[in-house]
Design a protein around this motif. Structure first.
Motif, PDB file in Angstrom:
ATOM      1  N   GLY A  42       0.798  -1.192  -0.196  1.00  0.00           N
ATOM      2  CA  GLY A  42       0.085   0.012   0.020  1.00  0.00           C
ATOM      3  C   GLY A  42       0.855   1.247  -0.045  1.00  0.00           C
ATOM      4  O   GLY A  42       0.258   2.513   0.266  1.00  0.00           O
ATOM      5  N   GLY A  43       2.226   0.995   0.042  1.00  0.00           N
ATOM      6  CA  GLY A  43       2.922   2.338   0.123  1.00  0.00           C
ATOM      7  C   GLY A  43       2.777   3.376  -1.171  1.00  0.00           C
ATOM      8  O   GLY A  43       2.629   4.628  -0.990  1.00  0.00           O
ATOM      9  N   ARG A  44       2.494   2.888  -2.186  1.00  0.00           N
ATOM     10  CA  ARG A  44       2.198   3.788  -3.437  1.00  0.00           C
ATOM     11  C   ARG A  44       0.844   4.325  -3.294  1.00  0.00           C
ATOM     12  O   ARG A  44       0.830   5.773  -3.438  1.00  0.00           O
ATOM     13  N   ALA A  45      -0.260   3.855  -2.882  1.00  0.00           N
ATOM     14  CA  ALA A  45      -1.743   4.236  -2.632  1.00  0.00           C
ATOM     15  C   ALA A  45      -1.687   5.389  -1.542  1.00  0.00           C
ATOM     16  O   ALA A  45      -2.210   6.431  -1.665  1.00  0.00           O
ATOM     17  N   VAL A  46      -0.719   5.070  -0.585  1.00  0.00           N
ATOM     18  CA  VAL A  46      -0.489   6.147   0.586  1.00  0.00           C
ATOM     19  C   VAL A  46       0.250   7.447   0.109  1.00  0.00           C
ATOM     20  O   VAL A  46      -0.685   8.349   0.199  1.00  0.00           O
ATOM     21  N   ALA A  47       1.069   7.180  -0.670  1.00  0.00           N
ATOM     22  CA  ALA A  47       1.836   8.427  -1.256  1.00  0.00           C
ATOM     23  C   ALA A  47       0.606   9.392  -2.105  1.00  0.00           C
ATOM     24  O   ALA A  47       0.702  10.443  -1.881  1.00  0.00           O
ATOM     25  N   GLU A  48      -0.068   8.337  -2.967  1.00  0.00           N
ATOM     26  CA  GLU A  48      -0.754   9.289  -3.649  1.00  0.00           C
ATOM     27  C   GLU A  48      -2.161   9.838  -2.914  1.00  0.00           C
ATOM     28  O   GLU A  48      -2.682  10.758  -3.096  1.00  0.00           O
ATOM     29  N   ALA A  49      -2.620   9.139  -1.698  1.00  0.00           N
ATOM     30  CA  ALA A  49      -3.577   9.678  -1.007  1.00  0.00           C
ATOM     31  C   ALA A  49      -3.339  10.736  -0.287  1.00  0.00           C
ATOM     32  O   ALA A  49      -3.994  11.759  -0.128  1.00  0.00           O
TER      33      ALA A  49
ATOM     34  N   ALA B 291     -10.222   6.001  -1.890  1.00  0.00           N
ATOM     35  CA  ALA B 291      -9.551   4.886  -2.334  1.00  0.00           C
ATOM     36  C   ALA B 291      -9.572   4.680  -3.666  1.00  0.00           C
ATOM     37  O   ALA B 291      -8.939   4.182  -4.595  1.00  0.00           O
ATOM     38  N   GLN B 292     -10.624   4.818  -4.443  1.00  0.00           N
ATOM     39  CA  GLN B 292     -11.013   4.761  -5.672  1.00  0.00           C
ATOM     40  C   GLN B 292      -9.954   5.750  -6.301  1.00  0.00           C
ATOM     41  O   GLN B 292      -9.518   5.282  -7.596  1.00  0.00           O
ATOM     42  N   ALA B 293      -9.691   6.961  -5.868  1.00  0.00           N
ATOM     43  CA  ALA B 293      -9.032   7.819  -6.557  1.00  0.00           C
ATOM     44  C   ALA B 293      -7.553   7.110  -6.843  1.00  0.00           C
ATOM     45  O   ALA B 293      -6.706   7.587  -7.799  1.00  0.00           O
ATOM     46  N   VAL B 294      -7.100   6.569  -5.919  1.00  0.00           N
ATOM     47  CA  VAL B 294      -5.666   5.937  -5.609  1.00  0.00           C
ATOM     48  C   VAL B 294      -5.690   4.430  -6.078  1.00  0.00           C
ATOM     49  O   VAL B 294      -4.389   3.801  -5.984  1.00  0.00           O
ATOM     50  N   GLY B 295      -6.776   3.903  -6.749  1.00  0.00           N
ATOM     51  CA  GLY B 295      -6.706   2.691  -7.179  1.00  0.00           C
ATOM     52  C   GLY B 295      -6.538   1.522  -6.043  1.00  0.00           C
ATOM     53  O   GLY B 295      -5.805   0.376  -6.156  1.00  0.00           O
ATOM     54  N   ALA B 296      -7.031   1.866  -4.687  1.00  0.00           N
ATOM     55  CA  ALA B 296      -7.159   0.865  -3.662  1.00  0.00           C
ATOM     56  C   ALA B 296      -8.503   0.708  -3.064  1.00  0.00           C
ATOM     57  O   ALA B 296      -9.420   1.374  -3.625  1.00  0.00           O
ATOM     58  N   ARG B 297      -8.516  -0.297  -2.289  1.00  0.00           N
ATOM     59  CA  ARG B 297      -9.634  -0.693  -1.430  1.00  0.00           C
ATOM     60  C   ARG B 297      -9.808   0.145  -0.134  1.00  0.00           C
ATOM     61  O   ARG B 297      -8.670  -0.018   0.227  1.00  0.00           O
TER      62      ARG B 297
ATOM     63  N   ALA C 292      -3.143   0.839   5.622  1.00  0.00           N
ATOM     64  CA  ALA C 292      -1.479   1.407   5.284  1.00  0.00           C
ATOM     65  C   ALA C 292      -1.446   2.873   5.639  1.00  0.00           C
ATOM     66  O   ALA C 292      -0.207   3.044   6.043  1.00  0.00           O
ATOM     67  N   PHE C 293      -2.428   3.566   5.483  1.00  0.00           N
ATOM     68  CA  PHE C 293      -2.308   4.970   5.603  1.00  0.00           C
ATOM     69  C   PHE C 293      -2.083   5.360   7.212  1.00  0.00           C
ATOM     70  O   PHE C 293      -0.993   5.893   7.667  1.00  0.00           O
TER      71      PHE C 293
END
Length: 292
Positions: free
Chosen positions: A178-185, A203-209, A216-217
């Motif tokens: 989830g590191g990439r998703a957190v950075a984008e969030a 979550a949808q904006a960063v491609g995660a659930r 992860a955040f």
């Protein structure tokens, strides 16, 4: 019938705090306070928080560990580290706090020839009489508005503190999952302070659930997204107040429901209400504390 001595309202009335700017170092904020019932919510600073306990005991969580600091001990909080703050005894605690920027301490570390660019304090509570005495004298000189003494003593204090208690700052590592998703969030939240998305939309904006992103955040920042957003809003609120924007307008510009909503969160993180912060942060004022 309640005993007035044990009345929470009566105890809260004894609380006092003043927040002001150093008379010679405009990027250095100071706080002198006595708290009994006040509790600092989980939050982060973009700079350091360094303080001397004068009386009583402060209890605080720091990255999941509980610490207690008593009279004569120095508290050291690193930038972006999640922490709280509350009384560790029934009588509360009194302290003098400094809030130097990362740039200020990094520049001093470079001048001292220390082998790192960004100082880091591995211990959050230290007992060092020499450092504590220097902090107390430097803070008192700043309280009196003595620019020359305050700047000289403050430089001496920070130098001694870094030499004795600082180490290189560890590299920040996001969790692999989830590191990439957190950075984008984080980028999304920084761009949408006033009108943030829901957790599902984030979550949808960063491609995660949603639930994996939430876990992860919190693992990466120490805070869930909504609490992280509040902390960012308060940092932005301080900058707006410094520039002279009225508290009611700050509340409206940053998406708070009203000024009371801003007041509540601001005091839980900064320690004084926005109006008191604005009155005292711009210029040094003599006289009694600004009551919170």
């Amino acid at each position: 019938m309640n005993d007035p001595a044990n009345d929470p309202v009566n105890e809260a009335a004894k609380e006092r705090a003043r927040f002001w700017r150093h008379p010679a170092l405009p990027q250095l904020d100071l706080l002198k306070a006595h708290y009994v019932t006040h509790r600092f919510t989980r939050h982060v600073h973009d700079g350091y928080a360094i303080g001397l306990i004068l009386d009583g005991v402060e209890e605080f969580e720091y990255r999941g560990d509980l610490h207690r600091a008593g009279a004569g001990e120095v508290v050291l909080v690193n930038p972006e580290a999640v922490h709280t703050g509350q009384a560790g005894t029934a009588d509360g605690w009194s302290y003098r706090m400094l809030y130097p920027s990362v740039e200020a301490l990094s520049g001093l570390a470079a001048e001292l020839g220390l082998p790192y660019t960004t100082p880091y304090f591995p211990e959050q509570v230290v007992r060092d009489q020499a450092v504590a005495a220097l902090l107390g004298r430097a803070h008192l000189a700043a309280e009196r508005g003595d620019a020359l003494a305050a700047s000289s003593l403050m430089r001496g204090f920070f130098s001694r503190l870094l030499i004795r208690h600082a180490t290189p700052r560890p590299s920040a590592v996001l969790p692999a999952e989830g590191g990439r998703a957190v950075a984008e969030a984080l980028e999304v939240l920084h761009e949408s302070l006033v009108d943030p998305p829901s957790l599902d939309d984030l979550a949808q904006a960063v491609g995660a659930r949603p639930f994996p992103l939430l876990r992860a955040f919190k693992a990466a920042t120490g805070l869930p997204p909504h609490a992280y957003l509040i902390s960012m809003r308060i940092q932005r609120a301080r900058r707006l107040l410094d520039s002279g924007v009225r508290p009611a307008q700050v509340a409206a510009e940053l998406g708070f429901t009203d000024q009371a909503h801003l007041n509540r969160h601001f005091k839980r993180i900064v320690g004084v209400p926005p109006a008191a912060y604005q009155r005292s942060a711009g210029t040094y004022k003599t006289g009694d504390f600004l009551f919170t």
